[in-house]
Scaffold this active site. Sequence first.
Site, mmCIF file in Angstrom:
data_model
loop_
_atom_site.group_PDB
_atom_site.id
_atom_site.type_symbol
_atom_site.label_atom_id
_atom_site.label_comp_id
_atom_site.label_asym_id
_atom_site.label_seq_id
_atom_site.Cartn_x
_atom_site.Cartn_y
_atom_site.Cartn_z
ATOM 1 N N ASP A 200 -10.334 68.846 22.880
ATOM 2 C CA ASP A 200 -9.578 67.597 22.767
ATOM 3 C C ASP A 200 -10.396 66.510 22.088
ATOM 4 O O ASP A 200 -11.602 66.667 21.864
ATOM 5 C CB ASP A 200 -9.103 67.150 24.158
ATOM 6 C CG ASP A 200 -10.172 67.288 25.229
ATOM 7 O OD1 ASP A 200 -11.364 67.358 24.892
ATOM 8 O OD2 ASP A 200 -9.804 67.340 26.418
ATOM 9 N N ASN B 228 -8.301 64.582 38.313
ATOM 10 C CA ASN B 228 -6.879 64.675 38.689
ATOM 11 C C ASN B 228 -6.322 66.086 38.446
ATOM 12 O O ASN B 228 -5.117 66.285 38.454
ATOM 13 C CB ASN B 228 -6.053 63.653 37.892
ATOM 14 C CG ASN B 228 -6.082 63.917 36.390
ATOM 15 O OD1 ASN B 228 -6.773 64.817 35.922
ATOM 16 N ND2 ASN B 228 -5.344 63.128 35.638
ATOM 17 N N HIS C 16 -6.627 67.896 35.648
ATOM 18 C CA HIS C 16 -6.260 68.239 34.265
ATOM 19 C C HIS C 16 -7.227 69.265 33.672
ATOM 20 O O HIS C 16 -8.363 69.395 34.118
ATOM 21 C CB HIS C 16 -6.154 66.985 33.373
ATOM 22 C CG HIS C 16 -7.438 66.332 32.997
ATOM 23 N ND1 HIS C 16 -7.522 65.006 32.622
ATOM 24 C CD2 HIS C 16 -8.719 66.796 32.909
ATOM 25 C CE1 HIS C 16 -8.763 64.705 32.313
ATOM 26 N NE2 HIS C 16 -9.507 65.768 32.491
ATOM 27 N N GLU D 241 -2.519 66.429 31.265
ATOM 28 C CA GLU D 241 -2.492 65.636 32.495
ATOM 29 C C GLU D 241 -1.379 66.139 33.424
ATOM 30 O O GLU D 241 -0.334 66.614 32.959
ATOM 31 C CB GLU D 241 -2.233 64.168 32.152
ATOM 32 C CG GLU D 241 -3.260 63.539 31.203
ATOM 33 C CD GLU D 241 -4.571 63.179 31.875
ATOM 34 O OE1 GLU D 241 -4.991 63.875 32.830
ATOM 35 O OE2 GLU D 241 -5.203 62.207 31.412
HETATM 36 P P1 PGA Z 1 -16.146 65.673 34.004
HETATM 37 O O1 PGA Z 1 -14.748 65.790 33.269
HETATM 38 O O2 PGA Z 1 -16.908 66.886 33.639
HETATM 39 O O3 PGA Z 1 -16.756 64.418 33.399
HETATM 40 O O4 PGA Z 1 -15.874 65.553 35.459
HETATM 41 C C1 PGA Z 1 -14.092 67.015 33.316
HETATM 42 C C2 PGA Z 1 -12.775 66.921 32.584
HETATM 43 O O5 PGA Z 1 -12.204 65.823 32.506
HETATM 44 O O6 PGA Z 1 -12.316 67.959 32.109
#
Ligand code: PGA
Length: 242
Positions: free
Chosen positions: A67, A136, A138, A143
């Site tokens: 992404d 969350n 995702h 999302e």
């Molecule tokens: P993080 O993010 O490794 O900073 O917890 C993971 C993600 O959003 O896929």
Amino acid sequence: MHIHIFDTPGDVAAALARRVADALAPRPDLVLGLPTGRTPIAMYAELRRLHAAGEADFSHAVTFNLDEFAGVEPAHPGSFRQYMETHLFGAVNLPRDRIHFLDGAAPDLDAECRRYEQEIEAYGGIDLQILGIGANGHIGFNEPGEQLLARTHRVTLADSTRRDNAALFGGDQARVPREALSMGMGTILKARALILVAMGERKATWIERTINGPVTTRLPASFLQLHRRADLYLDRDAARLL
Ligand code: PGA
């Protein structure tokens, strides 16, 4: 799903990097799907170390990142492209023309998403996709919500995701783009092998539900239950509720 639990985050990173190096050895032209975020930083450090030791050769590898923020130039310090330059691309022998990225500053973002899908197809799909999981639930920037999209697409970022990415934009959530481009759920699930990585207690609830809960658009990671070759690499804190 195959669950691997390690004592420390460092052990997770070492095992992941070794898995990538071991996959590259017999298949130098492996197509890798790569994540950003805090979680994979130690894995990339370990891959740089293995590369410097002559144990990970990227000279024929192909990469596609999951992404990118919309409206952000690849050279912007907050872009995921720059994150990858810092943590991997700048330090290993991966040829520039084998690096594939969504361009968040493309003039037509929908066309950019279609281009990316076609490019992945042109390489025969992704062999090994590594994924983090958002606070969350995702994966990529898919999302949680009423519905999920299969193909690479534009997404509106959740407030919690923008908060979690504020560090890339001077600590100011207001400066984090509201939109991003992301591989879709189908793009991700078509990868021949998937590894979801999670560390820390903050992820424990989502990891437990990803493994034991229903498959639901409210938890995009739960779709990994439908994949034939999905591995979870967890530290003890992320695995606390299992
Ligand atoms: P993080 O993010 O490794 O900073 O917890 C993971 C993600 O959003 O896929």
